[in-house]
Design a protein around this motif. Structure first.
Motif, PDB file in Angstrom:
ATOM      1  N   ARG A 200       0.824  -1.205   0.000  1.00  0.00           N
ATOM      2  CA  ARG A 200       0.000   0.000   0.000  1.00  0.00           C
ATOM      3  C   ARG A 200       0.858   1.255   0.000  1.00  0.00           C
ATOM      4  O   ARG A 200       0.520   2.254  -0.639  1.00  0.00           O
ATOM      5  CB  ARG A 200      -0.941   0.007   1.213  1.00  0.00           C
ATOM      6  CG  ARG A 200      -1.947  -1.135   1.218  1.00  0.00           C
ATOM      7  CD  ARG A 200      -3.120  -0.846   2.134  1.00  0.00           C
ATOM      8  NE  ARG A 200      -2.741  -0.504   3.485  1.00  0.00           N
ATOM      9  CZ  ARG A 200      -2.521  -1.371   4.452  1.00  0.00           C
ATOM     10  NH1 ARG A 200      -2.586  -2.678   4.201  1.00  0.00           N
ATOM     11  NH2 ARG A 200      -2.209  -0.972   5.667  1.00  0.00           N
ATOM     12  N   LEU A 201       1.980   1.213   0.713  1.00  0.00           N
ATOM     13  CA  LEU A 201       2.862   2.366   0.742  1.00  0.00           C
ATOM     14  C   LEU A 201       3.499   2.615  -0.624  1.00  0.00           C
ATOM     15  O   LEU A 201       3.787   3.764  -0.983  1.00  0.00           O
ATOM     16  CB  LEU A 201       3.942   2.179   1.813  1.00  0.00           C
ATOM     17  CG  LEU A 201       3.458   2.384   3.260  1.00  0.00           C
ATOM     18  CD1 LEU A 201       4.510   1.929   4.243  1.00  0.00           C
ATOM     19  CD2 LEU A 201       3.081   3.843   3.511  1.00  0.00           C
ATOM     20  N   THR A 204       1.024   4.669  -2.359  1.00  0.00           N
ATOM     21  CA  THR A 204       1.056   6.028  -1.835  1.00  0.00           C
ATOM     22  C   THR A 204       2.257   6.794  -2.391  1.00  0.00           C
ATOM     23  O   THR A 204       2.143   7.975  -2.747  1.00  0.00           O
ATOM     24  CB  THR A 204       1.093   6.004  -0.296  1.00  0.00           C
ATOM     25  OG1 THR A 204      -0.048   5.287   0.196  1.00  0.00           O
ATOM     26  CG2 THR A 204       1.063   7.415   0.272  1.00  0.00           C
ATOM     27  N   LEU A 217      -3.201  14.206  -0.333  1.00  0.00           N
ATOM     28  CA  LEU A 217      -2.506  13.271   0.553  1.00  0.00           C
ATOM     29  C   LEU A 217      -1.798  14.010   1.674  1.00  0.00           C
ATOM     30  O   LEU A 217      -1.907  13.645   2.858  1.00  0.00           O
ATOM     31  CB  LEU A 217      -1.500  12.452  -0.257  1.00  0.00           C
ATOM     32  CG  LEU A 217      -1.969  11.144  -0.868  1.00  0.00           C
ATOM     33  CD1 LEU A 217      -0.915  10.594  -1.823  1.00  0.00           C
ATOM     34  CD2 LEU A 217      -2.273  10.113   0.211  1.00  0.00           C
ATOM     35  N   LEU A 293      -0.942   6.642   6.477  1.00  0.00           N
ATOM     36  CA  LEU A 293      -0.404   7.004   5.169  1.00  0.00           C
ATOM     37  C   LEU A 293      -0.646   5.892   4.157  1.00  0.00           C
ATOM     38  O   LEU A 293      -0.974   6.149   2.996  1.00  0.00           O
ATOM     39  CB  LEU A 293       1.092   7.298   5.286  1.00  0.00           C
ATOM     40  CG  LEU A 293       1.791   7.794   4.015  1.00  0.00           C
ATOM     41  CD1 LEU A 293       1.177   9.102   3.532  1.00  0.00           C
ATOM     42  CD2 LEU A 293       3.284   7.969   4.261  1.00  0.00           C
ATOM     43  N   SER A 294      -0.526   4.640   4.594  1.00  0.00           N
ATOM     44  CA  SER A 294      -0.687   3.533   3.654  1.00  0.00           C
ATOM     45  C   SER A 294      -2.136   3.362   3.213  1.00  0.00           C
ATOM     46  O   SER A 294      -2.398   2.850   2.123  1.00  0.00           O
ATOM     47  CB  SER A 294      -0.181   2.229   4.280  1.00  0.00           C
ATOM     48  OG  SER A 294      -1.024   1.789   5.328  1.00  0.00           O
ATOM     49  N   GLY A 297      -3.716   6.370   0.190  1.00  0.00           N
ATOM     50  CA  GLY A 297      -3.658   6.190  -1.256  1.00  0.00           C
ATOM     51  C   GLY A 297      -4.831   5.390  -1.775  1.00  0.00           C
ATOM     52  O   GLY A 297      -5.492   5.779  -2.750  1.00  0.00           O
TER      53      GLY A 297
END
Length: 429
Positions: A200-201, A204, A217, A293-294, A297
């Motif tokens: 996932r990061l 992002t 974001l 954060l992950s 996105g």
């Protein structure tokens, strides 16, 4: 947009269960029913919450991969109910009702360990059922008049252990390819775990390089009160080994060039802290910061593209105010203008009550899972209990009013220590 998901014989789900995203009318309401934007699943540990999400994930994976990645003689890599002989041998069933370009469709299939036993696709123009194709047995496929294209040629290319929808998309069928793309491209999954968080990061990181997404974001990262001013991308030196990186493909990341996707993989994210302008790498940040954060996105892509975000343990490492804010983003009509949806599993009961906000979750957005003595999962809605508008759902759930909670007798726990050899002996003076 998803309307209903039905599944039987997958992991702990033995009998057919239905997750509905069709809104339940409140008293006095009439007219055409809408859909909910959020569905949250609650239940005791090992009750089957994650298995409901896993079933949807397995179905989407089968649509994507059965024709191109499953071994021709490898059978069907399903996960049936294994706690009974009947479950191990019975067929597994999956079906989705969904909207595509304002048209309702129903697609499903049945499989055993070796073959696709049945597969079907129907459209519902003006509410009337119209067959696009039906499959019974290994290769007996019939087509409706509305399905034009090279149907028979694709039928001959479809293996016994491959879905016809998957084969049709691989062979450029116009309508079926569009439905295939809608399902696999708009349903995104965020599983709980370190490896999935890394994937996932990567997404992002890619979006931080896109001017359409980077400002939002960074603003959402800043507003989360994590002490972070913004995320920045720092390029690493070119490394040929990264060309072989087994992470998400450019198509998985976004519709962009291979070069842009590879550049995102080579980059690393640093977070500039509000205090003193110090920058820290993600590895130095807290689990909560990385989790937020992950997820951002996936959430932004879903919201901007009328997608469906499916996430397990939404509360993992997140403060309740952050997870509730994510839910509210999907429920807010000013933010979610394209009717994206969020499906999640959670133990966070504060999302059921009114302590954080007036009402975060409506009654038709809350679902429960419970296992019986045979280990089989049942899925049911809070709406079935007809709670009053002023009912404290969080308290009622924790008190066992709706089931789906573990039963713990603390006196029995105390007895374990009484019976232990010296476990509860008096402390020495």
């Amino acid at each position: 947009m998803l309307l209903r998901f039905r599944v039987a014989n997958h992991r702990s789900i033995r009998d057919e269960q239905t997750l509905s995203l069709v809104a339940v009318p409140r008293r006095g309401e009439s007219g055409e029913l809408g859909t909910v934007r959020v569905a949250g699943i609650y239940g005791a540990n090992a009750s089957g919450k994650s298995n409901v999400l896993s079933a949807l994930m397995w179905m989407i994976s089968a649509i994507r991969s059965s024709h191109t990645q499953w071994e021709p003689v490898g059978g069907v890599p399903r996960q049936p109910f294994k706690l009974s002989e009947a479950g191990r041998t019975a067929a597994s069933f999956f079906e989705l009702d969904f909207l595509h370009e304002e048209q309702r469709y129903s697609y499903g299939f049945e499989v055993d360990d070796t073959h696709v036993l049945g597969e079907w696709l129907y459209a519902f123009p003006h509410g009337r059922k119209k067959k696009l194709f039906e499959r019974s047995g290994v290769d007996d496929i019939t087509f409706g008049r509305a399905l034009t294209g090279e149907n028979q040629r694709i039928r001959r290319l479809t293996r016994p252990n491959s879905l016809y929808l998957s084969a049709a998309a691989s062979n450029n069928h116009h309508l079926l390819g569009a439905l295939y793309a809608a399902l696999i491209g708009k349903v995104m999954f965020a599983q709980h775990g370190e490896e999935d968080e890394k994937l996932r990061l990567h997404l992002t990181k890619f979006l931080l390089n896109e001017t359409d997404f980077a400002p939002a974001l960074n603003k959402l990262l800043q507003l989360a009160d994590l002490g972070v001013e913004r995320a920045e991308i720092m390029e690493r030196p070119n490394d040929p080994m990264l060309d072989e990186f087994a992470g998400p493909s450019p198509d998985d990341l976004a519709d962009s060039s291979s070069e842009a996707a590879l550049r995102a993989l080579r980059a690393r994210v640093v977070l500039r802290r509000s205090s003193g302008g110090v920058s820290l790498s993600l590895e130095e940040e807290s689990a909560g910061t990385r989790a937020w954060l992950s997820l951002l996105g996936h959430a932004l892509l879903s919201l901007r593209g009328d997608g469906v975000l499916v996430t397990d343990e939404i509360d993992s490492s997140l403060h309740p105010l952050l997870s509730s804010s994510l839910i509210r983003m999907f429920k807010d009509p000013l933010i979610n203008k394209r009717r994206a949806q969020l499906i999640f599993a959670s133990h966070d009961t504060t999302l059921l009550g009114s302590m954080l906000e007036d009402e975060i979750m409506a009654r038709d957005e809350v679902w429960f899972t419970e296992k019986d003595d045979s280990g089989s999962t049942s899925l049911y809605s809070l709406a079935e209990f007809h709670p009053r508008r002023d009912e404290n759902v969080e308290r009622g759930y924790l008190q066992g009013r709706y089931g789906a909670v573990p039963y713990l007798n603390f006196d029995s726990i105390r007895e374990v220590f009484r019976e232990g050899s010296g476990a509860t002996s008096e402390p020495q003076a």
